[in-house]
Design a protein around this motif. Structure first.
Motif, PDB file in Angstrom:
ATOM      1  N   LYS A 262     -21.864  14.611  -8.481  1.00  0.00           N
ATOM      2  CA  LYS A 262     -22.735  13.790  -7.642  1.00  0.00           C
ATOM      3  C   LYS A 262     -23.286  12.605  -8.434  1.00  0.00           C
ATOM      4  O   LYS A 262     -23.425  12.659  -9.651  1.00  0.00           O
ATOM      5  N   LEU A 263     -23.617  11.552  -7.677  1.00  0.00           N
ATOM      6  CA  LEU A 263     -24.223  10.346  -8.241  1.00  0.00           C
ATOM      7  C   LEU A 263     -25.716  10.388  -7.995  1.00  0.00           C
ATOM      8  O   LEU A 263     -26.154  10.569  -6.849  1.00  0.00           O
ATOM      9  N   ASP A 264     -26.522  10.260  -9.052  1.00  0.00           N
ATOM     10  CA  ASP A 264     -27.979  10.212  -8.918  1.00  0.00           C
ATOM     11  C   ASP A 264     -28.412   8.768  -9.122  1.00  0.00           C
ATOM     12  O   ASP A 264     -28.565   8.286 -10.243  1.00  0.00           O
ATOM     13  N   ALA A 265     -28.597   8.064  -7.991  1.00  0.00           N
ATOM     14  CA  ALA A 265     -29.002   6.659  -8.050  1.00  0.00           C
ATOM     15  C   ALA A 265     -30.390   6.433  -7.490  1.00  0.00           C
ATOM     16  O   ALA A 265     -31.010   5.401  -7.764  1.00  0.00           O
ATOM     17  N   ASP A 266     -30.903   7.376  -6.722  1.00  0.00           N
ATOM     18  CA  ASP A 266     -32.218   7.155  -6.101  1.00  0.00           C
ATOM     19  C   ASP A 266     -32.960   8.459  -5.825  1.00  0.00           C
ATOM     20  O   ASP A 266     -33.897   8.491  -5.038  1.00  0.00           O
ATOM     21  N   GLY A 267     -32.565   9.538  -6.479  1.00  0.00           N
ATOM     22  CA  GLY A 267     -33.223  10.816  -6.227  1.00  0.00           C
ATOM     23  C   GLY A 267     -34.571  10.939  -6.896  1.00  0.00           C
ATOM     24  O   GLY A 267     -34.861  10.256  -7.877  1.00  0.00           O
ATOM     25  N   ILE A 268     -35.407  11.807  -6.358  1.00  0.00           N
ATOM     26  CA  ILE A 268     -36.733  12.042  -6.922  1.00  0.00           C
ATOM     27  C   ILE A 268     -36.680  13.156  -7.956  1.00  0.00           C
ATOM     28  O   ILE A 268     -37.294  13.078  -9.014  1.00  0.00           O
ATOM     29  N   GLU A 269     -35.910  14.200  -7.654  1.00  0.00           N
ATOM     30  CA  GLU A 269     -35.762  15.329  -8.574  1.00  0.00           C
ATOM     31  C   GLU A 269     -34.368  15.327  -9.191  1.00  0.00           C
ATOM     32  O   GLU A 269     -33.398  14.929  -8.539  1.00  0.00           O
ATOM     33  N   PRO A 270     -34.241  15.786 -10.439  1.00  0.00           N
ATOM     34  CA  PRO A 270     -32.916  15.853 -11.064  1.00  0.00           C
ATOM     35  C   PRO A 270     -32.022  16.866 -10.361  1.00  0.00           C
ATOM     36  O   PRO A 270     -32.497  17.863  -9.819  1.00  0.00           O
ATOM     37  N   LEU A 271     -30.726  16.596 -10.379  1.00  0.00           N
ATOM     38  CA  LEU A 271     -29.757  17.477  -9.728  1.00  0.00           C
ATOM     39  C   LEU A 271     -29.339  18.563 -10.717  1.00  0.00           C
ATOM     40  O   LEU A 271     -28.197  18.622 -11.180  1.00  0.00           O
ATOM     41  N   SER A 272     -30.268  19.449 -11.011  1.00  0.00           N
ATOM     42  CA  SER A 272     -30.088  20.414 -12.103  1.00  0.00           C
ATOM     43  C   SER A 272     -28.976  21.416 -11.843  1.00  0.00           C
ATOM     44  O   SER A 272     -28.362  21.923 -12.791  1.00  0.00           O
ATOM     45  N   ASP A 273     -28.697  21.747 -10.597  1.00  0.00           N
ATOM     46  CA  ASP A 273     -27.701  22.773 -10.291  1.00  0.00           C
ATOM     47  C   ASP A 273     -26.297  22.213 -10.127  1.00  0.00           C
ATOM     48  O   ASP A 273     -25.354  22.974  -9.900  1.00  0.00           O
ATOM     49  N   VAL A 274     -26.154  20.908 -10.249  1.00  0.00           N
ATOM     50  CA  VAL A 274     -24.847  20.264 -10.069  1.00  0.00           C
ATOM     51  C   VAL A 274     -24.091  20.263 -11.392  1.00  0.00           C
ATOM     52  O   VAL A 274     -24.669  20.007 -12.449  1.00  0.00           O
ATOM     53  N   SER A 275     -22.791  20.539 -11.340  1.00  0.00           N
ATOM     54  CA  SER A 275     -21.999  20.662 -12.568  1.00  0.00           C
ATOM     55  C   SER A 275     -21.864  19.342 -13.314  1.00  0.00           C
ATOM     56  O   SER A 275     -21.997  19.288 -14.541  1.00  0.00           O
ATOM     57  N   THR A 276     -21.599  18.240 -12.593  1.00  0.00           N
ATOM     58  CA  THR A 276     -21.440  16.931 -13.228  1.00  0.00           C
ATOM     59  C   THR A 276     -22.260  15.905 -12.457  1.00  0.00           C
ATOM     60  O   THR A 276     -22.117  15.782 -11.232  1.00  0.00           O
ATOM     61  N   VAL A 277     -23.106  15.152 -13.162  1.00  0.00           N
ATOM     62  CA  VAL A 277     -23.969  14.151 -12.532  1.00  0.00           C
ATOM     63  C   VAL A 277     -23.812  12.824 -13.267  1.00  0.00           C
ATOM     64  O   VAL A 277     -23.787  12.779 -14.499  1.00  0.00           O
ATOM     65  N   VAL A 278     -23.716  11.745 -12.486  1.00  0.00           N
ATOM     66  CA  VAL A 278     -23.729  10.385 -13.037  1.00  0.00           C
ATOM     67  C   VAL A 278     -25.077   9.765 -12.693  1.00  0.00           C
ATOM     68  O   VAL A 278     -25.434   9.660 -11.517  1.00  0.00           O
ATOM     69  N   ARG A 284     -33.339  -1.328 -15.584  1.00  0.00           N
ATOM     70  CA  ARG A 284     -33.247  -0.589 -16.840  1.00  0.00           C
ATOM     71  C   ARG A 284     -34.343   0.460 -16.934  1.00  0.00           C
ATOM     72  O   ARG A 284     -34.096   1.608 -17.328  1.00  0.00           O
ATOM     73  N   THR A 285     -35.549   0.110 -16.547  1.00  0.00           N
ATOM     74  CA  THR A 285     -36.659   1.059 -16.588  1.00  0.00           C
ATOM     75  C   THR A 285     -36.434   2.207 -15.615  1.00  0.00           C
ATOM     76  O   THR A 285     -36.674   3.376 -15.944  1.00  0.00           O
ATOM     77  N   ASP A 286     -35.953   1.893 -14.423  1.00  0.00           N
ATOM     78  CA  ASP A 286     -35.689   2.914 -13.416  1.00  0.00           C
ATOM     79  C   ASP A 286     -34.655   3.910 -13.927  1.00  0.00           C
ATOM     80  O   ASP A 286     -34.807   5.130 -13.787  1.00  0.00           O
ATOM     81  N   GLU A 287     -33.589   3.397 -14.536  1.00  0.00           N
ATOM     82  CA  GLU A 287     -32.548   4.280 -15.060  1.00  0.00           C
ATOM     83  C   GLU A 287     -33.075   5.116 -16.224  1.00  0.00           C
ATOM     84  O   GLU A 287     -32.748   6.294 -16.344  1.00  0.00           O
ATOM     85  N   THR A 288     -33.901   4.523 -17.070  1.00  0.00           N
ATOM     86  CA  THR A 288     -34.466   5.266 -18.201  1.00  0.00           C
ATOM     87  C   THR A 288     -35.332   6.416 -17.722  1.00  0.00           C
ATOM     88  O   THR A 288     -35.210   7.551 -18.192  1.00  0.00           O
TER      89      THR A 288
END
Length: 297
Positions: A262-278, A284-288
């Motif tokens: 899955k792609l995490d571009a605007d989520g509030i919580e991390p996708l902790s249960d996903v095997s591979t995340v981009v 730059r600050t938002d991505e950090t």
């Protein structure tokens, strides 16, 4: 013209590492020394340049991106940013690049804080320069002589700068340049990490961090590593900068071996249960900030 400030911070906004080191320092100051932070002038070379100067800086940005592919362009870029004999303050291109920079700082009596050797070299003759070199490695082109302060992360880096001719009195070893959020609860984070590594069947989470130039060979190696980790039952996190097109292209390649990525571009919580995340972001600050949420894994 800028207001008179004790410190003027100037970004190149080129690449990933140099701007992020400044980001980390400013985030620390904003959290812990807000009064001093509010008295700083913060800008970017692209904000203060126009006309030919602006176009020249855009050319440097392009050179950086193409330079990551290796070969002749990479060699030219390395020599161009160097503070050694290759750097010529009287060359036409350097005069064009620094034209608006010097005009912007005309009359400035405070400190200029930069994180790129090219800016440090351009300013050293007329201004007080504090240069933040956040990388552990110190290739010769990163060394700048004749300035007031050179901040490096480790004593080993300091020794490399000395070998490159930097004055010992100007060098300060600061420790690693980290976001303030990473400095909280370090002992607990370390304990949990040790438990994960020691657990015989516990899947690990491995992070791949791309540079701002997206070098093709590095991307190919990362994908091979990620595929191997996925088949071994581990989780993978790609931290992929701000270029959404690059992130989408990466996702296409990842889904060849992991359909659940899955792609995490605007989520509030991390996708902790996903095997591979981009992980990517609008800025730059938002991505950090989004990336920081994954690092406890």
């Amino acid at each position: 013209m800028p207001e008179k400030r004790l410190v003027t911070v100037i970004y190149t906004d080129i690449g990933r590492g140099h701007p992020n080191y400044l980001d980390s320092v400013l985030r620390h100051l904003e959290h812990n020394h807000p009064a001093q932070y509010r008295n700083m002038r913060i800008t970017s070379i692209f904000e203060i340049s126009s006309g030919m100067s602006f176009l020249a800086w855009k050319a440097v940005e392009k050179m950086y991106k193409f330079g990551a592919r290796g070969g002749v362009i990479s060699s030219i870029y390395s020599r161009f940013r160097s503070g050694q004999s290759e750097y010529n303050p009287n060359s036409m291109i350097v005069r064009i690049l620094r034209r608006d920079l010097l005009w912007y700082l005309n009359g400035n009596e405070g400190v200029c804080l930069v994180a790129h050797p090219l800016l440090a070299n351009m300013l050293r003759e007329q201004h007080r320069v504090f240069y933040l070199h956040g990388e552990i490695a110190a290739p010769r082109e990163s060394a700048v002589t004749g300035i007031e302060r050179v901040y490096v992360p480790l004593p080993e880096t300091l020794e490399k700068m000395l070998d490159a001719g930097v004055d010992r009195n100007s060098l300060v070893a600061t420790g690693l340049v980290l976001e303030p959020e990473l400095c909280a609860d370090l002992s607990e984070v370390a304990r949990k990490r040790t438990e994960r590594i020691d657990a015989p069947d516990f899947p690990l989470t491995v992070g791949f961090f791309i540079s701002g130039a997206y070098p093709k060979k590095h991307v190919e190696l990362m994908l091979k590593g990620a595929e191997s980790l996925h088949h071994a039952g581990h989780k993978v996190r790609f931290f992929w900068g701000r270029d959404k097109r690059k992130a989408e292209k990466l996702m296409l390649n990842i889904r060849r071996f992991d359909q659940h990525a899955k792609l995490d571009a605007d989520g509030i919580e991390p996708l902790s249960d996903v095997s591979t995340v981009v992980v990517t972001g609008e800025s730059r600050t938002d991505e950090t900030i989004r990336s920081l949420r994954y690092l406890p894994e």
